[in-house]
Design a protein around this motif. Structure first.
Motif, PDB file in Angstrom:
ATOM      1  N   SER A  22      42.322  51.054  96.343  1.00 27.31           N
ATOM      2  CA  SER A  22      43.392  51.321  97.305  1.00 27.31           C
ATOM      3  C   SER A  22      43.749  50.062  98.094  1.00 27.31           C
ATOM      4  CB  SER A  22      42.977  52.435  98.275  1.00 27.31           C
ATOM      5  OG  SER A  22      42.803  53.653  97.586  1.00 27.31           O
ATOM      6  N   SER A  23      42.742  49.307  98.493  1.00 30.13           N
ATOM      7  CA  SER A  23      42.990  48.090  99.273  1.00 30.13           C
ATOM      8  C   SER A  23      43.689  47.027  98.441  1.00 30.13           C
ATOM      9  CB  SER A  23      41.676  47.542  99.844  1.00 30.13           C
ATOM     10  OG  SER A  23      40.850  46.980  98.833  1.00 30.13           O
ATOM     11  N   ILE A  24      43.385  46.976  97.150  1.00 30.40           N
ATOM     12  CA  ILE A  24      44.026  46.000  96.265  1.00 30.40           C
ATOM     13  C   ILE A  24      45.492  46.349  96.044  1.00 30.40           C
ATOM     14  CG2 ILE A  24      44.067  45.112  93.900  1.00 30.40           C
ATOM     15  CD1 ILE A  24      40.949  45.603  93.940  1.00 30.40           C
ATOM     16  N   LEU A  25      45.768  47.598  95.782  1.00 29.93           N
ATOM     17  CA  LEU A  25      47.135  48.030  95.502  1.00 29.93           C
ATOM     18  C   LEU A  25      48.019  47.976  96.745  1.00 29.93           C
ATOM     19  CD1 LEU A  25      46.459  51.044  93.101  1.00 29.93           C
ATOM     20  CD2 LEU A  25      47.103  48.697  92.506  1.00 29.93           C
ATOM     21  N   GLN A  27      48.133  45.429  98.811  1.00 25.31           N
ATOM     22  CA  GLN A  27      48.419  44.041  99.166  1.00 25.31           C
ATOM     23  C   GLN A  27      49.923  43.752  99.145  1.00 25.31           C
ATOM     24  OE1 GLN A  27      45.929  41.403  99.950  1.00 25.31           O
ATOM     25  NE2 GLN A  27      45.011  43.401 100.361  1.00 25.31           N
ATOM     26  N   SER A  28      50.349  42.825  99.990  1.00 26.12           N
ATOM     27  CA  SER A  28      51.758  42.454 100.045  1.00 26.12           C
ATOM     28  C   SER A  28      52.196  41.681  98.808  1.00 26.12           C
ATOM     29  CB  SER A  28      52.042  41.627 101.301  1.00 26.12           C
ATOM     30  OG  SER A  28      51.262  40.443 101.317  1.00 26.12           O
ATOM     31  N   GLU A  29      51.275  40.981  98.175  1.00 28.72           N
ATOM     32  CA  GLU A  29      51.569  40.268  96.945  1.00 28.72           C
ATOM     33  C   GLU A  29      51.470  41.222  95.753  1.00 28.72           C
ATOM     34  OE1 GLU A  29      51.786  36.280  96.431  1.00 28.72           O
ATOM     35  OE2 GLU A  29      52.925  37.168  98.082  1.00 28.72           O
ATOM     36  N   GLN A  30      52.387  41.096  94.810  1.00 28.54           N
ATOM     37  CA  GLN A  30      52.290  41.867  93.580  1.00 28.54           C
ATOM     38  C   GLN A  30      51.098  41.359  92.769  1.00 28.54           C
ATOM     39  OE1 GLN A  30      56.009  41.708  91.510  1.00 28.54           O
ATOM     40  NE2 GLN A  30      57.099  42.895  93.063  1.00 28.54           N
ATOM     41  N   VAL A  31      50.329  42.273  92.216  1.00 25.22           N
ATOM     42  CA  VAL A  31      49.125  41.882  91.496  1.00 25.22           C
ATOM     43  C   VAL A  31      48.922  42.796  90.294  1.00 25.22           C
ATOM     44  CG1 VAL A  31      47.727  43.267  93.097  1.00 25.22           C
ATOM     45  CG2 VAL A  31      46.613  41.538  91.690  1.00 25.22           C
ATOM     46  N   GLN A  32      48.590  42.186  89.154  1.00 23.58           N
ATOM     47  CA  GLN A  32      48.240  42.956  87.963  1.00 23.58           C
ATOM     48  C   GLN A  32      46.738  43.215  88.004  1.00 23.58           C
ATOM     49  OE1 GLN A  32      50.014  44.378  85.199  1.00 23.58           O
ATOM     50  NE2 GLN A  32      47.973  45.290  85.123  1.00 23.58           N
ATOM     51  N   VAL A  33      46.350  44.486  88.029  1.00 22.90           N
ATOM     52  CA  VAL A  33      44.952  44.853  88.235  1.00 22.90           C
ATOM     53  C   VAL A  33      44.317  45.300  86.912  1.00 22.90           C
ATOM     54  CG1 VAL A  33      43.359  46.314  89.527  1.00 22.90           C
ATOM     55  CG2 VAL A  33      45.514  45.577  90.581  1.00 22.90           C
ATOM     56  N   TYR A  34      43.126  44.796  86.666  1.00 22.92           N
ATOM     57  CA  TYR A  34      42.311  45.185  85.519  1.00 22.92           C
ATOM     58  C   TYR A  34      40.985  45.722  86.038  1.00 22.92           C
ATOM     59  CZ  TYR A  34      45.480  42.250  82.728  1.00 22.92           C
ATOM     60  OH  TYR A  34      46.577  41.694  82.125  1.00 22.92           O
ATOM     61  N   ILE A  35      40.531  46.821  85.476  1.00 15.50           N
ATOM     62  CA  ILE A  35      39.192  47.315  85.780  1.00 15.50           C
ATOM     63  C   ILE A  35      38.435  47.459  84.465  1.00 15.50           C
ATOM     64  CG2 ILE A  35      37.796  49.191  86.715  1.00 15.50           C
ATOM     65  CD1 ILE A  35      39.939  49.715  88.754  1.00 15.50           C
ATOM     66  N   GLY A  53      47.804  55.528  91.941  1.00 20.77           N
ATOM     67  CA  GLY A  53      48.109  54.157  91.555  1.00 20.77           C
ATOM     68  C   GLY A  53      47.428  53.690  90.288  1.00 20.77           C
ATOM     69  N   ILE A  54      46.632  54.561  89.650  1.00 15.48           N
ATOM     70  CA  ILE A  54      45.906  54.121  88.456  1.00 15.48           C
ATOM     71  C   ILE A  54      46.862  53.750  87.327  1.00 15.48           C
ATOM     72  CG2 ILE A  54      45.628  56.428  87.453  1.00 15.48           C
ATOM     73  CD1 ILE A  54      43.054  53.498  87.466  1.00 15.48           C
ATOM     74  N   ASP A  55      48.100  54.249  87.382  1.00 19.48           N
ATOM     75  CA  ASP A  55      49.091  53.892  86.374  1.00 19.48           C
ATOM     76  C   ASP A  55      49.486  52.421  86.455  1.00 19.48           C
ATOM     77  OD1 ASP A  55      50.173  54.800  88.893  1.00 19.48           O
ATOM     78  OD2 ASP A  55      52.165  54.567  88.010  1.00 19.48           O
ATOM     79  N   ARG A  56      49.148  51.773  87.570  1.00 19.59           N
ATOM     80  CA  ARG A  56      49.415  50.336  87.736  1.00 19.59           C
ATOM     81  C   ARG A  56      48.230  49.488  87.299  1.00 19.59           C
ATOM     82  NH1 ARG A  56      50.833  49.717  93.913  1.00 19.59           N
ATOM     83  NH2 ARG A  56      50.685  47.506  93.298  1.00 19.59           N
ATOM     84  N   VAL A  57      47.204  50.112  86.783  1.00 21.60           N
ATOM     85  CA  VAL A  57      45.951  49.433  86.442  1.00 21.60           C
ATOM     86  C   VAL A  57      45.708  49.514  84.939  1.00 21.60           C
ATOM     87  CG1 VAL A  57      43.439  49.454  86.766  1.00 21.60           C
ATOM     88  CG2 VAL A  57      44.967  49.967  88.700  1.00 21.60           C
ATOM     89  N   ARG A  58      45.229  48.411  84.373  1.00 19.79           N
ATOM     90  CA  ARG A  58      44.768  48.449  82.988  1.00 19.79           C
ATOM     91  C   ARG A  58      43.262  48.704  83.014  1.00 19.79           C
ATOM     92  NH1 ARG A  58      45.025  43.843  78.152  1.00 19.79           N
ATOM     93  NH2 ARG A  58      43.739  45.028  76.687  1.00 19.79           N
ATOM     94  N   LEU A  59      42.858  49.851  82.496  1.00 17.56           N
ATOM     95  CA  LEU A  59      41.448  50.232  82.480  1.00 17.56           C
ATOM     96  C   LEU A  59      40.860  49.939  81.107  1.00 17.56           C
ATOM     97  CD1 LEU A  59      38.944  51.597  83.706  1.00 17.56           C
ATOM     98  CD2 LEU A  59      39.917  53.806  83.001  1.00 17.56           C
ATOM     99  N   ASN A  94      41.355  43.068 102.816  1.00 18.93           N
ATOM    100  CA  ASN A  94      42.178  43.249 104.000  1.00 18.93           C
ATOM    101  C   ASN A  94      43.644  42.905 103.723  1.00 18.93           C
ATOM    102  OD1 ASN A  94      40.032  44.099 105.646  1.00 18.93           O
ATOM    103  ND2 ASN A  94      39.433  41.981 106.067  1.00 18.93           N
ATOM    104  N   PRO A  95      44.574  43.470 104.486  1.00 20.84           N
ATOM    105  CA  PRO A  95      45.998  43.228 104.248  1.00 20.84           C
ATOM    106  C   PRO A  95      46.350  41.743 104.247  1.00 20.84           C
ATOM    107  CG  PRO A  95      45.710  45.031 105.801  1.00 20.84           C
ATOM    108  CD  PRO A  95      44.344  44.439 105.584  1.00 20.84           C
ATOM    109  N   ASP A  96      47.211  41.357 103.304  1.00 20.88           N
ATOM    110  CA  ASP A  96      47.730  39.986 103.174  1.00 20.88           C
ATOM    111  C   ASP A  96      46.687  38.967 102.724  1.00 20.88           C
ATOM    112  OD1 ASP A  96      50.327  40.701 103.853  1.00 20.88           O
ATOM    113  OD2 ASP A  96      50.001  40.330 105.981  1.00 20.88           O
ATOM    114  N   THR A  97      45.476  39.410 102.375  1.00 20.89           N
ATOM    115  CA  THR A  97      44.449  38.460 101.942  1.00 20.89           C
ATOM    116  C   THR A  97      44.906  37.671 100.713  1.00 20.89           C
ATOM    117  OG1 THR A  97      42.577  39.668 102.868  1.00 20.89           O
ATOM    118  CG2 THR A  97      42.116  38.275 100.975  1.00 20.89           C
TER     119      THR A  97
END
Length: 251
Positions: A22-25, A27-35, A53-59, A94-97
């Motif tokens: 949740s904290s990663i998604l 963020q103010s910056e767009q990010v491609q997330v992998y788990i 938000g799991i649809d934004r993640v590659r699992l 944390n936000p904006d990290t």
């Protein structure tokens, strides 16, 4: 806007992964997330599939536990980002990290990887910057009784760079693998993690390889994360002994 990817390697982290993701998604910056799930024996993978938000993640679901470094290398090999983040499941960002760290790297092109300030859940500093250790330093920190640590407190504080402090950004010999913000090209240049380290000291080895490639490793005081500190190494004496043994192998 910088192109950022981020990877989390999980193993039995069902209780932690929701807050981390949740904290990663957020963020103010767009990010491609992998788990990368290393064949968790609890319900981590099934929990992940139900999270917002799991649809934004590659699992990536591994059939065996390939280890921390190998799990991250799977992602490093396929991302096309400018910056890549190595993140533990017990981290809340944390936000904006990510924006702060991306801006910091933009202004310091000779830095290969950087870490933020780590805080405990109650806001206290978690001293995770390190000078290069000796075997004695690791044994002292992991195995020594409190009275011995008290007598050698100055040495321990120097190892954790408390003599330098955490209020200003600075170069750090090695930073915690719990959260590393890296140049993707540099990670590829050094070959990612050495998979001979299944667990323990893979972060020290990576920092050393980045430095040998001609880049700095650093701490950015303006960015922060919360680290819930779930490392198994602090739960069992056998893991402590193993950690010190790994130090002996590296140095």
């Amino acid at each position: 806007m910088a192109k950022i990817s981020l990877a989390v390697v999980t193993f039995n982290n069902a209780e932690l992964i929701q807050d981390c993701l949740s904290s990663i998604l957020a963020q103010s910056e767009q990010v491609q997330v992998y788990i990368v799930d290393n064949a968790s024996e609890d319900n981590t993978a099934s929990v992940l599939k139900t999270l917002p938000g799991i649809d934004r993640v590659r699992l990536i679901e591994n059939q065996t536990n390939v280890g921390f470094g190998a799990g991250h290398n799977q992602v490093i090999a396929c991302v096309g980002s400018e910056y890549h983040v190595l993140c533990n499941p017990d981290i809340v960002v944390n936000p904006d990290t990510l924006k702060i760290l991306a801006d910091y790297m933009e202004h310091h092109p000779d830095i290969g990887l950087v870490c933020p300030r780590f805080n405990y859940s109650d806001g206290r500093l978690q001293a995770n910057n390190h000078r290069l250790p000796t075997v004695f330093d690791l044994a002292l920190r992991r195995l020594a009784p409190k009275r011995v640590k008290k007598c050698l407190e100055k040495r321990m504080n120097r190892y954790l760079m408390l003599d330098v402090g955490y209020e200003l950004s600075c170069d750090v010999p090695f930073v915690s693998g719990a959260f590393m913000f890296c140049r993707t090209a540099v990670l590829r240049q050094v070959g990612g993690f050495d998979t001979r380290y299944f667990l323990y000291f893979e972060d020290v080895d990576l920092c050393r390889k980045v430095q040998l490639a001609g880049y700095r490793t650093a701490y950015c005081a303006d960015a922060s994360v919360m680290h819930l500190w779930q490392r198994a190494a602090y739960k069992k004496l056998a893991h402590d002994v193993c950690y010190v043994d790994k130090c002996a192998q590296v140095f």
